[in-house]
Design an enzyme around this catalytic site. Sequence first.
Site, short mmCIF file in Angstrom:
data_model
loop_
_atom_site.label_atom_id
_atom_site.label_comp_id
_atom_site.label_asym_id
_atom_site.label_seq_id
_atom_site.Cartn_x
_atom_site.Cartn_y
_atom_site.Cartn_z
N ARG A 66 79.57 93.24 -42.97
CA ARG A 66 80.53 93.05 -44.04
C ARG A 66 80.60 91.60 -44.53
O ARG A 66 80.51 91.33 -45.72
CB ARG A 66 81.95 93.41 -43.58
CG ARG A 66 82.34 94.82 -43.79
CD ARG A 66 83.43 95.15 -42.80
NE ARG A 66 82.90 94.95 -41.46
CZ ARG A 66 82.27 95.91 -40.79
NH1 ARG A 66 82.15 97.08 -41.30
NH2 ARG A 66 81.75 95.66 -39.60
N THR A 67 80.78 90.67 -43.62
CA THR A 67 81.07 89.30 -44.04
C THR A 67 79.91 88.68 -44.81
O THR A 67 80.10 88.09 -45.88
CB THR A 67 81.44 88.43 -42.81
OG1 THR A 67 82.48 89.10 -42.10
CG2 THR A 67 81.90 87.05 -43.22
N LYS A 94 63.69 80.42 -32.35
CA LYS A 94 62.78 79.62 -31.52
C LYS A 94 63.50 78.47 -30.87
O LYS A 94 62.89 77.61 -30.24
CB LYS A 94 61.62 79.10 -32.38
CG LYS A 94 60.78 80.22 -32.97
CD LYS A 94 59.70 79.65 -33.88
CE LYS A 94 59.11 80.76 -34.74
NZ LYS A 94 58.53 80.26 -35.97
N ARG A 116 78.20 81.44 -39.73
CA ARG A 116 78.76 82.17 -38.58
C ARG A 116 77.99 81.75 -37.33
O ARG A 116 76.76 81.63 -37.36
CB ARG A 116 78.64 83.67 -38.79
CG ARG A 116 78.94 84.45 -37.53
CD ARG A 116 79.10 85.92 -37.79
NE ARG A 116 80.33 86.19 -38.52
CZ ARG A 116 80.83 87.41 -38.69
NH1 ARG A 116 80.20 88.45 -38.19
NH2 ARG A 116 81.95 87.59 -39.35
N HIS A 144 88.36 82.94 -38.02
CA HIS A 144 87.63 83.69 -39.06
C HIS A 144 88.55 83.64 -40.28
O HIS A 144 89.19 84.62 -40.65
CB HIS A 144 87.41 85.13 -38.57
CG HIS A 144 86.44 85.93 -39.38
ND1 HIS A 144 85.94 85.51 -40.60
CD2 HIS A 144 85.88 87.15 -39.15
CE1 HIS A 144 85.12 86.43 -41.07
NE2 HIS A 144 85.06 87.43 -40.21
N1 ASP Z 1 84.07 91.31 -37.80
C1 ASP Z 1 85.07 90.61 -37.03
C2 ASP Z 1 84.51 89.33 -36.47
O1 ASP Z 1 83.43 88.94 -36.82
C3 ASP Z 1 85.71 91.46 -36.00
C4 ASP Z 1 84.81 92.06 -34.98
O2 ASP Z 1 83.63 91.72 -34.89
O3 ASP Z 1 85.32 92.90 -34.20
O4 ASP Z 1 85.17 88.68 -35.69
#
Ligand code: ASP
Length: 320
Positions: A66-67, A94, A116, A144
């Site tokens: 999603r993100t 690597k 991320r 987040h």
């Molecule tokens: N998508 C959210 C996160 O990246 C929640 C999860 O992974 O459960 O933290």
Amino acid sequence: MEAQAASPSEGGASPRALPHLLGIEPLGIAEIQALLDTAAAFHRHAPEKLLAGCRILLLFYEASTRTRTSFEVAARRLGAETVSITAASSSIEKGESLLDTVYTLRAMAIDGIVMRHADSGAPALVARHVDVPVVNAGDGMHEHPTQALLDAFTILRHKGRIAGLKVAIIGDILHSRVARSNLWLLSRFGADVRLCGPPSLLPRAFASFAPGVSVTYRLEEALEGADVVMVLRIQMERMREAFFPSEAEYVQLYSVTADRLRQARPDAIVMHPGPMIRGVEIGAEVADSPQSVIREQVENGVLIRMAVLARLVGGRIAWP
Ligand code: ASP
């Protein structure tokens, strides 16, 4: 849409320039409100060329569906180009160090980095070494921020306010960056936040996280009269030991089923940041019920990420 801050004096001044978005904790109420207002304005009309000619780097060291997609769609809707790098398809695999990767990618004329990482603080480290905005798309167990912003946006669309709402956050609080970002935001805007989960995943100390936050180990207590029910996944990938005896026991005590949801207000909304494990933390019938706003959270995520990119990378938005 007003979030109705509990104490307007706290960070209530007009928003200052936002160089990076590393978490909700450093943001004042006015900054959060401005991002929410911008997302609402983009819902009515999105400036399609705002980021024309800009290139956004999506640097994902941890899995994301999603993100990452949401940031990509958001950037493109504003006219930007995206370059996507994931751990499984680059020198990251690597063992190239984080900063080496960033220095290399900087040579590609990047205007912003969305990142991320499994380590808390990794985006902050990168932000200290680059001269473009860095957006934290989830760092370890830390924060987040765009998830909390899209959650607030979704709550506001349904409830019209945050102040005074009873929000139950249920599940693996200990390992959740979503919970932490939401705690900062919801408490800052005056919600009554009840955290609930097994003691091993919810240390009592969370009760002193911020004003308005309480801890309970009884699901019925958390759900009683709740306006918002936010369910979280058990973050197995962050556990190095067993935190609860069995999945069956967890389901028995903490799974949000249709039956248990009746404890909440009849007009309560159900949220989940995804990915959902149906039948574990949430019943399938709850996930698909009319009270569920889970799909809408995903849609609102694009608007929030557009607002964040516009504010940080565009820097050309006139504040409402
Ligand atoms: N998508 C959210 C996160 O990246 C929640 C999860 O992974 O459960 O933290």
